[in-house]
Design an enzyme around this catalytic site. Structure first.
Site, PDB file in Angstrom:
ATOM      1  N   ASP A  72       0.637  -1.140   0.192  1.00 59.53           N
ATOM      2  CA  ASP A  72       0.033  -0.072   0.053  1.00 59.53           C
ATOM      3  C   ASP A  72       0.866   1.147   0.176  1.00 59.53           C
ATOM      4  O   ASP A  72       2.225   1.218   0.115  1.00 59.53           O
ATOM      5  CB  ASP A  72      -0.788  -0.056   1.257  1.00 59.53           C
ATOM      6  CG  ASP A  72      -0.258  -0.742   2.332  1.00 59.53           C
ATOM      7  OD1 ASP A  72       0.972  -0.422   2.497  1.00 59.53           O
ATOM      8  OD2 ASP A  72      -0.987  -1.294   3.214  1.00 59.53           O
ATOM      9  N   ASP A 141      -6.877  -3.698  14.565  1.00 60.19           N
ATOM     10  CA  ASP A 141      -8.431  -3.942  14.134  1.00 60.19           C
ATOM     11  C   ASP A 141      -8.605  -5.225  13.179  1.00 60.19           C
ATOM     12  O   ASP A 141      -9.382  -5.426  12.582  1.00 60.19           O
ATOM     13  CB  ASP A 141      -8.973  -2.851  13.720  1.00 60.19           C
ATOM     14  CG  ASP A 141      -8.366  -2.235  12.331  1.00 60.19           C
ATOM     15  OD1 ASP A 141      -7.287  -2.813  11.941  1.00 60.19           O
ATOM     16  OD2 ASP A 141      -8.952  -1.373  11.689  1.00 60.19           O
ATOM     17  N   HIS A 143      -7.139  -5.391  10.105  1.00 63.47           N
ATOM     18  CA  HIS A 143      -6.988  -5.233   8.676  1.00 63.47           C
ATOM     19  C   HIS A 143      -5.364  -5.850   8.169  1.00 63.47           C
ATOM     20  O   HIS A 143      -4.506  -5.873   8.873  1.00 63.47           O
ATOM     21  CB  HIS A 143      -6.947  -3.561   8.380  1.00 63.47           C
ATOM     22  CG  HIS A 143      -5.694  -2.809   8.939  1.00 63.47           C
ATOM     23  ND1 HIS A 143      -5.837  -1.606   9.600  1.00 63.47           N
ATOM     24  CD2 HIS A 143      -4.545  -3.122   8.796  1.00 63.47           C
ATOM     25  CE1 HIS A 143      -4.780  -0.940   9.561  1.00 63.47           C
ATOM     26  NE2 HIS A 143      -3.796  -1.957   9.379  1.00 63.47           N
ATOM     27  N   GLU A 148      -9.560  -2.402   5.500  1.00 63.95           N
ATOM     28  CA  GLU A 148     -10.300  -2.178   6.769  1.00 63.95           C
ATOM     29  C   GLU A 148     -11.529  -2.755   7.148  1.00 63.95           C
ATOM     30  O   GLU A 148     -11.809  -3.332   6.153  1.00 63.95           O
ATOM     31  CB  GLU A 148     -10.629  -0.560   6.802  1.00 63.95           C
ATOM     32  CG  GLU A 148      -9.493   0.607   6.650  1.00 63.95           C
ATOM     33  CD  GLU A 148      -8.216   0.661   7.656  1.00 63.95           C
ATOM     34  OE1 GLU A 148      -8.236  -0.379   8.551  1.00 63.95           O
ATOM     35  OE2 GLU A 148      -7.840   1.758   7.914  1.00 63.95           O
TER      36      GLU A 148
HETATM   37  P1  PGA Z   1       2.530  -2.029  12.516  1.00 62.13           P
HETATM   38  O1  PGA Z   1       1.166  -1.599  11.714  1.00 62.13           O
HETATM   39  O2  PGA Z   1       3.474  -3.019  11.708  1.00 62.13           O
HETATM   40  O3  PGA Z   1       3.152  -0.640  12.629  1.00 62.13           O
HETATM   41  O4  PGA Z   1       1.591  -2.427  14.017  1.00 62.13           O
HETATM   42  C1  PGA Z   1       0.626  -2.796  10.873  1.00 62.13           C
HETATM   43  C2  PGA Z   1      -0.613  -2.473  10.028  1.00 62.13           C
HETATM   44  O5  PGA Z   1      -1.210  -1.523  10.377  1.00 62.13           O
HETATM   45  O6  PGA Z   1      -0.938  -3.102   9.192  1.00 62.13           O
END
Ligand code: PGA
Length: 294
Positions: A72, A141, A143, A148
């Site tokens: 992304d 969450d 995702h 999302e």
């Molecule tokens: P993080 O983010 O590795 O910084 O926890 C992962 C994400 O939100 O996909």
């Protein structure tokens, strides 16, 4: 589905890096045969990238014949902004390895036609022969990439509005100022990642424990998009002990036994397998010995 549980973040990162390294080496990439790797950003994969860089610097791993596709990119953030995923990938990984920058694909969040950019990204993945190993991270969450809660589980690369939980989690990268956090991103879809031949999802920290529980102990649910990977024929969840806090003891014990057994499957020579077991008891990581012996 495999669940590999390591004692802590560093060991989980090392296990993931060894796995990627072994997969690339086993593939025997060459001029007419590129290994295709899907890659995440965020804080979780940083330890894994550090280890891969180390294997490269030791002379054990080359990315010359590797193509990468990132999950992304933020929309509207300049490419050279320190928090863009272009900057992240360059600073934390690409500038330290021998990948040809033309083979490192990241969505352009400043394209004039964002949907055309997403469609072109899908096309490039197809032209590369699909993704051999997609490495992903998840948010608390649940995702995966920026899919999302509520995203379609057959979604393709597209524009997504970020959920408030994600914006809040990302504020730490933008001086804690919510007004500076991008609210939209281009992201591969759940379906895009599902098409990969193999998927490895890194989940570490107690703040991801509920998401891991939702990912593996409950059913497939579009409100926890990572749960879709229960239905992928080759998914490995790599986590640390902290991330297992919401799992049943029975689940944790089962996968720990499976991990030890699976280790043996990585070896075709039983004598080597036996030697490995006796030398590295208790370490469910894959075998890796640097040419320099480190
Ligand atoms: P993080 O983010 O590795 O910084 O926890 C992962 C994400 O939100 O996909």
């Amino acid at each position: 589905m495999r669940l590999v549980i390591l004692d802590n973040y560093d060991l989980a990162s090392e296990w993931a890096a060894k796995y990627i390294c072994n997969r690339i080496i086993q593939f025997k990439p060459g001029q007419d045969r590129y290994f295709t790797l899907g890659l995440p950003t965020g804080s979780t994969p940083l330890g894994c990238y550090k280890k891969l860089i180390e294997y490269h610097k030791n002379g054990d791993l080359s990315f010359k014949y590797v193509k990468t596709f990132n999950m992304d990119e933020y929309v509207g953030l300049p490419r050279n902004h320190p928090e863009s995923y272009h900057s992240y990938m360059w600073n934390n990984f690409f500038k330290h390895i021998d990948i040809d920058p033309n083979n490192a694909h990241i969505l352009d969040g400043n394209a004039t036609d964002l949907q055309a950019e997403c469609d072109a990204f899908e096309k490039k993945i197809k032209e590369a022969g699909g993704i051999d190993l997609f490495v992903g991270g998840i948010g608390p969450d649940g995702h995966i990439a920026f899919n999302e809660p509520g995203s379609s589980l057959v979604s393709r690369t597209r524009l997504k509005t970020l959920a408030m939980d994600t914006i809040l989690a990302n504020a730490k990268y933008f001086d804690g100022d919510l007004s500076k956090v991008p609210t939209m991103a281009l992201t591969v879809g759940v379906g895009t990642v599902m098409d990969a031949r193999e998927v490895m999802i890194l989940i570490t920290g107690a703040h991801k424990a509920f998401a891991l529980y939702k990912a593996i102990e409950e059913g497939v649910n579009h409100m926890w998009t990572v749960s879709a990977f229960q239905q992928h024929p080759r998914t490995i969840f790599v986590c640390d002990e902290d991330a297992t806090l919401e799992l049943r003891v029975k689940t944790v014990k089962y996968f720990k036994v499976i991990s030890t057994l699976n280790m043996g499957l990585e070896f075709t020579n039983l004598q080597k397998w036996h030697a490995f077991l006796t030398s590295q008891q208790g370490d469910p990581g894959l075998h890796y010995t640097s040419k320099k012996g480190t």
